[in-house]
Scaffold this motif. Structure first.
Motif, PDB file in Angstrom:
ATOM      1  N   VAL A 160     -19.137   6.697  19.123  1.00 23.23           N
ATOM      2  CA  VAL A 160     -19.270   5.886  18.027  1.00 23.23           C
ATOM      3  C   VAL A 160     -19.749   6.219  16.675  1.00 23.23           C
ATOM      4  O   VAL A 160     -20.811   6.952  16.476  1.00 23.23           O
ATOM      5  CB  VAL A 160     -20.248   4.417  18.093  1.00 23.23           C
ATOM      6  CG1 VAL A 160     -20.160   3.371  17.120  1.00 23.23           C
ATOM      7  CG2 VAL A 160     -19.823   3.764  19.590  1.00 23.23           C
ATOM      8  N   TRP A 161     -18.927   6.213  15.630  1.00 21.24           N
ATOM      9  CA  TRP A 161     -19.259   6.907  14.451  1.00 21.24           C
ATOM     10  C   TRP A 161     -19.113   5.605  13.420  1.00 21.24           C
ATOM     11  O   TRP A 161     -18.140   4.906  13.114  1.00 21.24           O
ATOM     12  CB  TRP A 161     -18.061   7.797  14.056  1.00 21.24           C
ATOM     13  CG  TRP A 161     -18.038   9.086  14.791  1.00 21.24           C
ATOM     14  CD1 TRP A 161     -17.266   9.367  16.070  1.00 21.24           C
ATOM     15  CD2 TRP A 161     -19.166  10.155  15.010  1.00 21.24           C
ATOM     16  NE1 TRP A 161     -17.799  10.578  16.591  1.00 21.24           N
ATOM     17  CE2 TRP A 161     -18.907  10.956  16.075  1.00 21.24           C
ATOM     18  CE3 TRP A 161     -20.397  10.118  14.124  1.00 21.24           C
ATOM     19  CZ2 TRP A 161     -19.870  12.030  16.170  1.00 21.24           C
ATOM     20  CZ3 TRP A 161     -21.073  11.280  14.468  1.00 21.24           C
ATOM     21  CH2 TRP A 161     -20.853  12.331  15.498  1.00 21.24           C
ATOM     22  N   ASP A 194     -22.729  -0.926  27.142  1.00 17.68           N
ATOM     23  CA  ASP A 194     -22.785   0.560  27.509  1.00 17.68           C
ATOM     24  C   ASP A 194     -22.809   0.741  29.242  1.00 17.68           C
ATOM     25  O   ASP A 194     -21.819   1.385  29.752  1.00 17.68           O
ATOM     26  CB  ASP A 194     -23.817   1.140  27.221  1.00 17.68           C
ATOM     27  CG  ASP A 194     -23.996   2.619  27.807  1.00 17.68           C
ATOM     28  OD1 ASP A 194     -23.099   3.603  27.427  1.00 17.68           O
ATOM     29  OD2 ASP A 194     -25.042   3.028  28.243  1.00 17.68           O
ATOM     30  N   SER A 195     -23.199  -0.204  29.770  1.00 16.72           N
ATOM     31  CA  SER A 195     -23.486  -0.204  31.254  1.00 16.72           C
ATOM     32  C   SER A 195     -22.125  -0.767  31.898  1.00 16.72           C
ATOM     33  O   SER A 195     -21.905  -0.391  33.297  1.00 16.72           O
ATOM     34  CB  SER A 195     -24.516  -1.005  31.803  1.00 16.72           C
ATOM     35  OG  SER A 195     -24.282  -2.393  31.607  1.00 16.72           O
ATOM     36  N   ILE A 196     -21.231  -1.220  31.021  1.00 24.07           N
ATOM     37  CA  ILE A 196     -19.995  -1.782  32.009  1.00 24.07           C
ATOM     38  C   ILE A 196     -18.752  -0.847  31.058  1.00 24.07           C
ATOM     39  O   ILE A 196     -17.638  -1.229  31.263  1.00 24.07           O
ATOM     40  CB  ILE A 196     -19.416  -3.124  31.701  1.00 24.07           C
ATOM     41  CG1 ILE A 196     -19.729  -3.615  30.215  1.00 24.07           C
ATOM     42  CG2 ILE A 196     -20.905  -3.730  32.517  1.00 24.07           C
ATOM     43  CD1 ILE A 196     -19.295  -5.107  30.079  1.00 24.07           C
ATOM     44  N   GLY A 197     -19.083   0.155  30.363  1.00 30.03           N
ATOM     45  CA  GLY A 197     -18.279   0.821  29.706  1.00 30.03           C
ATOM     46  C   GLY A 197     -17.311   0.286  28.364  1.00 30.03           C
ATOM     47  O   GLY A 197     -16.138   0.394  28.321  1.00 30.03           O
ATOM     48  N   ARG A 198     -17.993  -0.632  27.918  1.00 26.49           N
ATOM     49  CA  ARG A 198     -17.295  -1.433  26.858  1.00 26.49           C
ATOM     50  C   ARG A 198     -18.035  -1.315  25.444  1.00 26.49           C
ATOM     51  O   ARG A 198     -17.792  -2.221  24.701  1.00 26.49           O
ATOM     52  CB  ARG A 198     -17.404  -3.163  27.324  1.00 26.49           C
ATOM     53  CG  ARG A 198     -16.467  -3.399  28.222  1.00 26.49           C
ATOM     54  CD  ARG A 198     -15.115  -3.152  28.233  1.00 26.49           C
ATOM     55  NE  ARG A 198     -14.216  -3.480  29.406  1.00 26.49           N
ATOM     56  CZ  ARG A 198     -13.933  -4.701  29.885  1.00 26.49           C
ATOM     57  NH1 ARG A 198     -14.209  -5.852  29.050  1.00 26.49           N
ATOM     58  NH2 ARG A 198     -13.094  -5.201  30.905  1.00 26.49           N
ATOM     59  N   CYS A 199     -18.634  -0.184  25.563  1.00 30.10           N
ATOM     60  CA  CYS A 199     -19.487   0.093  24.276  1.00 30.10           C
ATOM     61  C   CYS A 199     -18.602   0.968  23.198  1.00 30.10           C
ATOM     62  O   CYS A 199     -18.847   2.128  22.804  1.00 30.10           O
ATOM     63  CB  CYS A 199     -20.553   0.800  24.164  1.00 30.10           C
ATOM     64  SG  CYS A 199     -21.839   0.790  22.973  1.00 30.10           S
ATOM     65  N   GLY A 200     -17.592  -0.024  22.685  1.00 30.84           N
ATOM     66  CA  GLY A 200     -16.596   0.900  21.458  1.00 30.84           C
ATOM     67  C   GLY A 200     -15.654  -0.316  21.022  1.00 30.84           C
ATOM     68  O   GLY A 200     -15.992  -1.467  21.306  1.00 30.84           O
ATOM     69  N   GLY A 201     -14.912   0.178  20.201  1.00 30.95           N
ATOM     70  CA  GLY A 201     -13.884  -0.680  19.587  1.00 30.95           C
ATOM     71  C   GLY A 201     -14.698  -1.526  18.364  1.00 30.95           C
ATOM     72  O   GLY A 201     -15.850  -1.591  17.930  1.00 30.95           O
TER      73      GLY A 201
END
Length: 314
Positions: free
Chosen positions: A158-159, A90-97
Motif C-alpha cells: 500500500v502506498w 490482512d488476514s483474509i487477503g483484503r488489505c488493499g484497494g
C-alpha cells in the motif's frame, strides 16, 4: 443441488481435537466477526463474510470503533480499533484497494505532528475504557499503535503519503529503544517483519533480540515462570513467551530463540487450551464483557500460531 457459486459448507474437524473443542467455544461465546474469522481460517469459510461482519464496526470518518478492540467501549473511532481492522483485512487477503485508501485518510487525519499514531484519542473520554489505558488531552505518538499498521501496509504494498513520515517515525522509535516492554517489542517486530529495507530491519531485529534476552522479557522456561519478571503495570502472571514475538517461523524474532526454547513455548501454548475449548487471556481483566469478547480472539490467534509451526490442531 447447490447453486453455482454458493459458499462451501463448513468443514467439520474431528471430534475432541483442539480445533473441534475451539470451534465449540467460538460458537458458544464469540461475536459474529470472530465466528466468521474462525470459519475462514479453519473451516473453509469465505472472506466476504468476514469483511461484511467487519463493516459493522466502521464509522463515517473511515475509522473503526464500537468496541472492535474490546477494552475500548463506545462508538468512536480510535487508532487501536482501526489497526485491528487492518489486521483482520490482512488476514483474509483484503488489505488493499479503496477500503484501505479510506482507512489511510482516517489515519492521516488523526496522526500526530511527527506523522505517527497515538494509541487513544481524547474522544474516548466518557465511554467505558480499561483502567490501564490512559486518556490524555494531547496523546503522544506511540510505536505500539503505529508499528503494526505501518508494517502490514508495507506488506500489502500500500502506498500513501502518510506512510512516509510514519515509516520514519517507526525506524527512529525502534532504533532508539533501550528500555521497553513486551507489547512494544511485539509492535516493533510487526514493523520490522515487513519493512522494505531488509538489511536495516535485520540489524534492528538482532539488537532488539539481545535486549529481550538481557531484560528477560521472554519467559524461556514455562515451568519456572517465577524466574522471569513481569513488566511494570502488567497483570500478575502476564508473561510473554517466544511464540508471542515470533508468531510465524519466518518472523525475524524467530532467530532470537533456540529450537528447544521455541518448542517449549509452543508446548506451553498448546497446553493452555482450557476445558471449555478456548484459550485464556493473560492481561488484566476489568469487566466481564471485554474478557468474554477477547477470549475467542486469543483462541483464533493461538490456533493460527500452532498451525504456522506445523503443530497438529485437527
Amino acid at each position: 443441488m447447490a447453486e453455482t457459486g454458493a459458499s462451501p459448507l463448513p468443514q467439520t474437524p474431528p471430534a475432541h481435537s483442539p480445533l473441534a473443542r475451539a470451534e465449540h467455544f467460538v460458537w458458544l461465546t464469540a461475536r459474529v466477526l470472530e465466528q466468521r474469522r474462525f470459519a475462514y481460517h479453519f473451516l473453509g469459510g469465505g472472506a466476504d463474510a468476514v469483511e461484511i461482519a467487519l463493516t459493522a464496526y466502521r464509522n463515517d470518518d473511515d475509522g473503526y470503533g464500537h468496541a472492535l478492540e474490546p477494552d475500548l467501549r463506545g462508538p468512536v473511532s480510535q487508532p487501536l480499533h482501526t489497526g485491528h481492522a487492518l489486521r483482520v483485512l490482512d488476514s483474509i487477503g483484503r488489505c488493499g484497494g479503496q477500503r484501505v485508501e479510506r482507512v489511510c485518510r482516517y489515519l492521516t487525519s488523526v496522526s500526530t505532528a511527527d506523522g505517527a499514531l497515538p494509541a487513544i484519542l481524547p474522544s474516548q473520554r466518557g465511554y467505558p475504557t480499561a483502567p490501564f489505558v490512559p486518556i490524555v488531552d494531547d496523546p503522544p505518538s506511540e510505536l505500539l499503535a503505529t508499528g503494526p499498521v505501518v508494517g502490514l501496509l508495507h506488506r500489502n504494498a500500500v502506498w500513501n503519503a502518510w506512510l512516509f513520515r510514519a515509516t520514519d517515525f517507526c525506524w527512529q522509535a525502534v532504533e532508539s529503544l533501550e528500555k521497553s516492554h513486551p507489547y512494544e517489542v511485539e509492535a516493533a517486530v510487526a514493523f520490522l517483519d515487513s519493512a522494505a529495507d531488509r538489511p536495516r530491519a535485520q540489524a534492528s531485529a538482532d539488537r532488539l533480540g539481545r535486549l529481550v534476552r538481557e531484560r528477560r522479557l521472554a519467559a524461556l522456561d514455562p515451568d519456572r515462570l517465577d524466574a522471569y519478571p513481569v513488566s511494570p503495570g502488567y497483570a500478575p502472571g502476564e508473561h510473554h513467551f517466544p511464540h508471542d514475538y515470533a508468531r510465524t517461523p519466518d518472523s525475524l524474532a524467530r532467530a532470537w530463540f533456540t529450537d528447544e526454547e521455541m518448542a517449549r513455548s509452543l508446548d506451553h501454548l498448546a497446553d493452555e487450551q482450557q476445558e471449555d475449548g478456548g484459550w485464556p487471556i493473560r492481561w488484566r481483566q476489568w469487566a466481564p464483557g471485554p474478557a468474554l469478547e477477547c477470549r475467542p480472539m486469543v483462541t483464533i490467534e493461538a490456533l493460527r500460531t500452532l498451525r504456522a509451526y506445523g503443530r497438529t490442531i485437527t
